[in-house]
Design an enzyme around this catalytic site. Structure first.
Site, PDB file in Angstrom:
ATOM      1  N   GLU A  75       0.827  -1.207   0.000  1.00  0.00           N
ATOM      2  CA  GLU A  75       0.000   0.000   0.000  1.00  0.00           C
ATOM      3  C   GLU A  75       0.864   1.262   0.000  1.00  0.00           C
ATOM      4  O   GLU A  75       0.524   2.254  -0.643  1.00  0.00           O
ATOM      5  CB  GLU A  75      -0.965  -0.001   1.189  1.00  0.00           C
TER       6      GLU A  75
ATOM      7  N   HIS B 135       0.193  -1.583 -10.075  1.00  0.00           N
ATOM      8  CA  HIS B 135       0.450  -3.016 -10.235  1.00  0.00           C
ATOM      9  C   HIS B 135       1.062  -3.263 -11.607  1.00  0.00           C
ATOM     10  O   HIS B 135       0.713  -2.593 -12.580  1.00  0.00           O
ATOM     11  CB  HIS B 135      -0.847  -3.818 -10.123  1.00  0.00           C
TER      12      HIS B 135
ATOM     13  N   ASN C  19      11.024  -6.520 -11.366  1.00  0.00           N
ATOM     14  CA  ASN C  19      12.353  -6.537 -11.951  1.00  0.00           C
ATOM     15  C   ASN C  19      13.405  -6.719 -10.862  1.00  0.00           C
ATOM     16  O   ASN C  19      13.420  -6.010  -9.872  1.00  0.00           O
ATOM     17  CB  ASN C  19      12.606  -5.221 -12.694  1.00  0.00           C
TER      18      ASN C  19
ATOM     19  N   GLU D 161      18.187 -17.778  -5.369  1.00  0.00           N
ATOM     20  CA  GLU D 161      17.475 -18.568  -6.369  1.00  0.00           C
ATOM     21  C   GLU D 161      17.415 -20.016  -5.895  1.00  0.00           C
ATOM     22  O   GLU D 161      18.097 -20.884  -6.416  1.00  0.00           O
ATOM     23  CB  GLU D 161      18.180 -18.482  -7.721  1.00  0.00           C
TER      24      GLU D 161
END
EC number: 3.4.24.-
Length: 184
Positions: A65, A74, A88, A107
């Site tokens: 928010e 968004h 990104n 990752e």
């Protein structure tokens, strides 16, 4: 107007000349699926429902928010994640940050767990198995959150897909403890 929109309006009127930004945490249910609401232009205020046992989930909604208060929208289907997209991954050269690991990004593959350090999110000790009833799909935020119940058990917080829940078993997308070979 919904109760959430009326509350946000009243909160915005209250703080109109007092602060740069204000976020109101409330225990009131905000119209079913609404967990937070914020203005993108009028006044820099947000209304966030304190809905979960985990402060991290509530903080995530508040950060979302606050992003709207700062003018962020968004991401949509047209966004292929150039620098303006929130999804990104920033380049190490684009940001100021503390030391990082590996290629600068965490990752982990399904089932991977880290023990500690700056690359660790939701840290667990190596080899730890969670109880089957703790399986939790991170994509289902706002639904039945599963947490450890016993004060003797360590608090694992959310348990994501692929977390080991028994010998040869992992949590699947239905929040069930299933055989690792049939989980995906």
């Amino acid at each position: 107007k919904s109760a959430a929109x009326v509350t946000l309006d009243l909160f915005g009127d209250w703080r109109a000349k007092r602060h740069d930004n204000a976020q109101l945490l409330t225990g009131i249910n905000l119209n079913g699926q609404t967990l937070g609401i914020a203005f993108m232009s009028k006044x820099s205020v947000g209304l966030i429902q304190d809905y979960x046992k985990s402060y991290l989930l509530v903080a995530s909604v508040m950060a979302h928010e606050l992003g709207h208060n700062l003018g962020m929208e968004h991401d949509d289907g047209n966004c292929i994640c150039p620098a303006k997209c929130i999804d990104n991954k920033p380049l190490r050269t684009d940001i100021v940050s503390p030391a990082v690991c590996g290629n600068y990004f965490v990752e982990l593959t399904p089932g991977s767990q880290c023990a500690d350090g700056v690359c660790c999110d939701q840290c667990r000790k190596a080899g730890v198995t969670v109880a089957p009833d703790l399986c939790f799909d991170y994509n289902q935020l706002g639904t039945e959150d599963k947490f450890t119940h016993s004060p003797d058990d360590p608090d694992y917080g959310m348990v994501d897909l692929g977390t080991k829940c028994a010998d040869g078993k992992v949590c699947n997308s239905n929040r069930q403890c299933v055989d690792v070979n049939t989980a995906y």
